[in-house]
Design a protein around this motif. Structure first.
Motif, PDB file in Angstrom:
ATOM      1  N   ASN A   5     -12.199 -14.725 -10.981  1.00 34.90           N
ATOM      2  CA  ASN A   5     -10.928 -14.307 -10.380  1.00 34.90           C
ATOM      3  C   ASN A   5     -11.049 -12.956  -9.690  1.00 34.90           C
ATOM      4  O   ASN A   5     -10.456 -12.724  -8.636  1.00 34.90           O
ATOM      5  CB  ASN A   5      -9.843 -14.253 -11.453  1.00 34.90           C
ATOM      6  CG  ASN A   5      -9.438 -15.636 -11.941  1.00 34.90           C
ATOM      7  OD1 ASN A   5      -9.582 -16.625 -11.218  1.00 34.90           O
ATOM      8  ND2 ASN A   5      -8.939 -15.720 -13.160  1.00 34.90           N
ATOM      9  N   ALA A   6     -11.835 -12.050 -10.302  1.00 35.81           N
ATOM     10  CA  ALA A   6     -12.035 -10.735  -9.687  1.00 35.81           C
ATOM     11  C   ALA A   6     -12.777 -10.862  -8.367  1.00 35.81           C
ATOM     12  O   ALA A   6     -12.455 -10.190  -7.384  1.00 35.81           O
ATOM     13  CB  ALA A   6     -12.800  -9.826 -10.649  1.00 35.81           C
ATOM     14  N   SER A  12     -10.647 -12.052  -0.974  1.00 37.98           N
ATOM     15  CA  SER A  12      -9.347 -12.147  -0.307  1.00 37.98           C
ATOM     16  C   SER A  12      -8.987 -10.831   0.393  1.00 37.98           C
ATOM     17  O   SER A  12      -8.464 -10.832   1.515  1.00 37.98           O
ATOM     18  CB  SER A  12      -8.277 -12.509  -1.341  1.00 37.98           C
ATOM     19  OG  SER A  12      -6.992 -12.521  -0.755  1.00 37.98           O
ATOM     20  N   ILE A  13      -9.287  -9.712  -0.271  1.00 33.18           N
ATOM     21  CA  ILE A  13      -8.996  -8.405   0.322  1.00 33.18           C
ATOM     22  C   ILE A  13      -9.787  -8.211   1.614  1.00 33.18           C
ATOM     23  O   ILE A  13      -9.244  -7.791   2.645  1.00 33.18           O
ATOM     24  CB  ILE A  13      -9.320  -7.284  -0.686  1.00 33.18           C
ATOM     25  CG1 ILE A  13      -8.289  -7.278  -1.815  1.00 33.18           C
ATOM     26  CG2 ILE A  13      -9.357  -5.924   0.019  1.00 33.18           C
ATOM     27  CD1 ILE A  13      -8.623  -6.331  -2.949  1.00 33.18           C
ATOM     28  N   TRP A  14     -11.087  -8.533   1.586  1.00 35.00           N
ATOM     29  CA  TRP A  14     -11.915  -8.338   2.780  1.00 35.00           C
ATOM     30  C   TRP A  14     -11.564  -9.324   3.889  1.00 35.00           C
ATOM     31  O   TRP A  14     -11.596  -8.973   5.072  1.00 35.00           O
ATOM     32  CB  TRP A  14     -13.401  -8.432   2.405  1.00 35.00           C
ATOM     33  CG  TRP A  14     -13.850  -7.204   1.686  1.00 35.00           C
ATOM     34  CD1 TRP A  14     -13.997  -7.034   0.346  1.00 35.00           C
ATOM     35  CD2 TRP A  14     -14.155  -5.940   2.278  1.00 35.00           C
ATOM     36  NE1 TRP A  14     -14.382  -5.746   0.063  1.00 35.00           N
ATOM     37  CE2 TRP A  14     -14.500  -5.052   1.223  1.00 35.00           C
ATOM     38  CE3 TRP A  14     -14.188  -5.473   3.595  1.00 35.00           C
ATOM     39  CZ2 TRP A  14     -14.857  -3.730   1.449  1.00 35.00           C
ATOM     40  CZ3 TRP A  14     -14.555  -4.153   3.818  1.00 35.00           C
ATOM     41  CH2 TRP A  14     -14.871  -3.298   2.756  1.00 35.00           C
ATOM     42  N   VAL A  18     -10.368  -8.283   7.707  1.00 38.32           N
ATOM     43  CA  VAL A  18     -10.913  -8.895   8.930  1.00 38.32           C
ATOM     44  C   VAL A  18      -9.793  -9.448   9.791  1.00 38.32           C
ATOM     45  O   VAL A  18      -9.759  -9.245  11.023  1.00 38.32           O
ATOM     46  CB  VAL A  18     -11.918 -10.018   8.561  1.00 38.32           C
ATOM     47  CG1 VAL A  18     -12.313 -10.804   9.811  1.00 38.32           C
ATOM     48  CG2 VAL A  18     -13.151  -9.429   7.907  1.00 38.32           C
ATOM     49  N   GLN A  19      -8.854 -10.138   9.161  1.00 43.82           N
ATOM     50  CA  GLN A  19      -7.739 -10.716   9.917  1.00 43.82           C
ATOM     51  C   GLN A  19      -6.886  -9.634  10.562  1.00 43.82           C
ATOM     52  O   GLN A  19      -6.480  -9.762  11.729  1.00 43.82           O
ATOM     53  CB  GLN A  19      -6.880 -11.578   8.985  1.00 43.82           C
ATOM     54  CG  GLN A  19      -5.721 -12.283   9.705  1.00 43.82           C
ATOM     55  CD  GLN A  19      -4.933 -13.181   8.768  1.00 43.82           C
ATOM     56  OE1 GLN A  19      -5.316 -13.385   7.619  1.00 43.82           O
ATOM     57  NE2 GLN A  19      -3.836 -13.720   9.273  1.00 43.82           N
ATOM     58  N   ASP A  53      -7.297   1.902   4.698  1.00 44.17           N
ATOM     59  CA  ASP A  53      -7.522   0.824   3.727  1.00 44.17           C
ATOM     60  C   ASP A  53      -8.994   0.434   3.688  1.00 44.17           C
ATOM     61  O   ASP A  53      -9.549   0.154   2.618  1.00 44.17           O
ATOM     62  CB  ASP A  53      -6.667  -0.391   4.085  1.00 44.17           C
ATOM     63  CG  ASP A  53      -5.185  -0.155   3.844  1.00 44.17           C
ATOM     64  OD1 ASP A  53      -4.848   0.829   3.146  1.00 44.17           O
ATOM     65  OD2 ASP A  53      -4.365  -0.937   4.353  1.00 44.17           O
ATOM     66  N   LEU A  54      -9.629   0.403   4.860  1.00 41.66           N
ATOM     67  CA  LEU A  54     -11.043   0.053   4.921  1.00 41.66           C
ATOM     68  C   LEU A  54     -11.900   1.063   4.165  1.00 41.66           C
ATOM     69  O   LEU A  54     -12.787   0.689   3.384  1.00 41.66           O
ATOM     70  CB  LEU A  54     -11.497  -0.023   6.384  1.00 41.66           C
ATOM     71  CG  LEU A  54     -12.989  -0.305   6.615  1.00 41.66           C
ATOM     72  CD1 LEU A  54     -13.372  -1.655   6.042  1.00 41.66           C
ATOM     73  CD2 LEU A  54     -13.316  -0.232   8.104  1.00 41.66           C
TER      74      LEU A  54
END
Length: 312
Positions: A5-6, A12-14, A18-19, A53-54
């Motif tokens: 899950n981690a 998901s964060i990365w 990108v999006q 954030d990056l």
């Protein structure tokens, strides 16, 4: 499953970063084509937020130690300085609790020993959240405070010390699982006082845990099944104790060598008089807003230490 899950959360964060970057490029091109100054101003703000954030997530990638992802157990103990040191220890405990609150961590006081006149002799704080130990491991060491003492009738300047220890919380698997194939059972006749036989049948039980060499014998119960059940409980307790000892030895190793909380051994100094300054002696990072630091603004110190330790 927790590890999986981690990892999914990290991916998901990365993917989200990108999006956001791809959408930002598209909007920049659109704003340029339409010469929309208002949109360009908003895109500058969005780009600044994206960069921030990056950088934050790039920094978190460095928290890849074996125990960095675990909850942290942080203890504060008074050092040299008498009542001032006890008061200073309580100030530190509050500082870490405030940092946890501001950073989205859950904190729980596990132990609290108050001082006779003020402050605390020692306390332990459990900090739970994303990479709690990875961030807080930089805090272990002696912390020094210089201020005008509120406990001195002459209101003179005093120096006091506190020792902070940080170590990762052990895994939740407190119950030791016993593989039946690793336990050898022998039955024998129970004996009474003086060694005389009191049972014609072999009801007494001796269990040997082959990996550890622990041997448990029980003969008090009337049946072999009852004796075996009691013996298994005792074996389980002894194996759990053995595991706890191993963990304690590992935690002692992680905490590092014992350091006395006194002058010349500090990792960070907090000066409230005659000027305000907090300086970390390992990284030379310092700030003038000492009150802000004591209110939990620790991030710059945590990051400076982690950056320097990675660089070394």
């Amino acid at each position: 499953m927790q590890h999986l899950n981690a990892l999914k959360s990290d991916v998901s964060i990365w993917d989200g970063l990108v999006q956001r970057s791809e959408e930002l490029v598209e909007f920049v091109e659109l704003a340029g084509d339409e010469s929309d100054d208002g949109m360009l101003e908003q895109l500058v703000l969005d780009a600044t937020a994206l960069r921030s954030d990056l950088e934050e997530h790039e920094f978190r990638l460095q928290l890849n130690g074996e125990h960095d992802g675990r909850p942290a157990i942080l203890s504060v103990k008074q050092g040299a300085g008498g009542v001032d040191a006890q008061d200073w220890s309580e100030m530190l405990l509050r500082m870490y609790a405030r940092w946890g609150e501001q950073s989205g961590y859950d904190t729980e006081v596990l132990d609290f020993t108050p001082g006779e006149e003020a402050g605390i002799k020692s306390a332990a704080l459990r900090v739970t959240g994303d990479h709690a130990y990875g961030y807080l491991k930089s805090e272990r060491g002696v912390h020094r405070l210089v201020r005008l003492s509120p406990f001195d009738s002459g209101h003179r300047r005093h120096t006091s010390f506190s020792l902070v220890e940080v170590y990762p919380e052990p895994d939740d698997a407190d119950e030791v699982e016993i593989d039946p194939s690793e336990v050898r059972m022998e039955a024998f006749r129970a004996s009474g006082h003086g060694g005389q036989s009191v049972q014609k049948n072999s009801t007494a039980v001796r269990l040997t845990h082959e990996p550890s060499g622990i041997v448990v014998s029980v003969q008090n119960e009337r049946s072999q099944a009852q004796n075996r059940q009691v013996a298994m409980k005792i074996l389980h307790a002894r194996l759990t104790d053995l595991e706890n000892q191993r963990r304690a030895a590992e935690q002692a190793k992680l905490k590092g060598d014992h350091v006395s909380a006194e002058f010349g051994r500090q990792v960070r100094s907090y000066v409230l008089h005659p000027y305000q300054m907090v300086k970390d002696h390992r990284t030379d990072h310092e700030v003038s807003d000492a009150r802000g630091v004591l209110e939990g603004d620790l991030d710059s110190f945590l990051k400076a230490y982690l950056q320097s330790s990675i660089g070394s």
